[in-house]
Design a protein around this motif. Structure first.
Motif, mmCIF file in Angstrom:
data_model
loop_
_atom_site.group_PDB
_atom_site.id
_atom_site.type_symbol
_atom_site.label_atom_id
_atom_site.label_comp_id
_atom_site.label_asym_id
_atom_site.label_seq_id
_atom_site.Cartn_x
_atom_site.Cartn_y
_atom_site.Cartn_z
ATOM 1 N N SER A 13 0.822 -0.970 -0.372
ATOM 2 C CA SER A 13 -0.049 -0.154 -0.260
ATOM 3 C C SER A 13 0.741 1.407 -0.459
ATOM 4 O O SER A 13 0.326 2.270 -0.785
ATOM 5 C CB SER A 13 -1.038 -0.384 1.059
ATOM 6 N N GLN A 14 1.832 1.583 0.741
ATOM 7 C CA GLN A 14 2.742 2.197 0.664
ATOM 8 C C GLN A 14 3.113 2.817 -0.592
ATOM 9 O O GLN A 14 3.441 4.029 -0.644
ATOM 10 C CB GLN A 14 3.694 2.806 1.761
ATOM 11 N N GLN A 15 3.866 1.975 -1.328
ATOM 12 C CA GLN A 15 4.789 1.688 -2.280
ATOM 13 C C GLN A 15 3.423 2.328 -3.362
ATOM 14 O O GLN A 15 4.068 3.049 -4.576
ATOM 15 C CB GLN A 15 5.893 1.014 -2.729
ATOM 16 N N LEU A 16 2.289 1.518 -3.309
ATOM 17 C CA LEU A 16 1.185 1.973 -4.371
ATOM 18 C C LEU A 16 0.557 3.620 -4.157
ATOM 19 O O LEU A 16 0.816 4.289 -5.183
ATOM 20 C CB LEU A 16 0.209 1.638 -4.442
ATOM 21 N N GLN A 17 0.603 4.172 -3.150
ATOM 22 C CA GLN A 17 0.232 5.132 -2.633
ATOM 23 C C GLN A 17 1.499 6.216 -3.235
ATOM 24 O O GLN A 17 0.917 7.507 -4.150
ATOM 25 C CB GLN A 17 0.236 5.956 -1.532
ATOM 26 N N ALA A 18 2.667 6.390 -2.803
ATOM 27 C CA ALA A 18 3.613 7.026 -3.376
ATOM 28 C C ALA A 18 3.869 6.636 -5.364
ATOM 29 O O ALA A 18 3.960 8.139 -5.519
ATOM 30 C CB ALA A 18 5.147 6.593 -3.219
ATOM 31 N N SER A 19 3.717 5.865 -5.714
ATOM 32 C CA SER A 19 3.311 5.333 -7.062
ATOM 33 C C SER A 19 2.764 6.661 -7.684
ATOM 34 O O SER A 19 2.868 7.274 -8.589
ATOM 35 C CB SER A 19 3.689 3.988 -7.566
ATOM 36 N N LEU A 20 1.631 5.959 -7.742
ATOM 37 C CA LEU A 20 0.190 7.012 -7.896
ATOM 38 C C LEU A 20 0.975 8.635 -7.474
ATOM 39 O O LEU A 20 -0.115 8.932 -8.730
ATOM 40 C CB LEU A 20 -1.352 6.875 -6.736
ATOM 41 N N VAL A 21 1.373 8.999 -6.771
ATOM 42 C CA VAL A 21 1.294 10.624 -6.753
ATOM 43 C C VAL A 21 2.085 10.411 -7.208
ATOM 44 O O VAL A 21 1.774 12.102 -7.893
ATOM 45 C CB VAL A 21 1.551 11.060 -5.214
#
Length: 108
Positions: A13-21
């Protein structure tokens, strides 16, 4: 406009959130629980213009990985408790995505 509902493992989740931003996508993250292993998941709600759906899915695919996990068969099949005691390998993770139409989008 479309709404991508992406269900992923909490580990990603943290990596996905950062990648989406980083990719310019806005997302809302919700905690959820999986039905199969009752493990922690995250559900992302991502509003996307139709022409950017493939870009958003590419970010999700690149970020969310499948993993091997070992569980006891009694967890999967309680009726087999006496005959099976060795851990069983199952594949978990990745992402399950639903793409839904959005009739109207309003931001205040």
């Amino acid at each position: 406009m479309k709404l991508i509902v992406a269900i992923i493992q909490s580990k990603d989740s943290q990596q996905l959130q950062a990648s989406l931003v980083k990719g310019g996508f806005r997302a809302t993250q919700l905690s959820s629980t999986g039905g199969f292993l009752k493990a922690g998941n995250c559900t992302f709600l991502i509003g996307v213009e139709e022409e950017k759906i493939d870009d958003a899915l590419a970010v999700i695919k690149k970020t969310c990985h499948t993993r091997v996990q070992y569980v006891t068969p009694t967890f999967l099949m309680p009726e087999a408790a006496s005959s099976l005691s060795e851990p069983v390998e199952v594949q978990v993770g990745g992402a399950t995505c639903f793409i839904l139409p959005v009739d109207k989008f309003v931001r205040f």
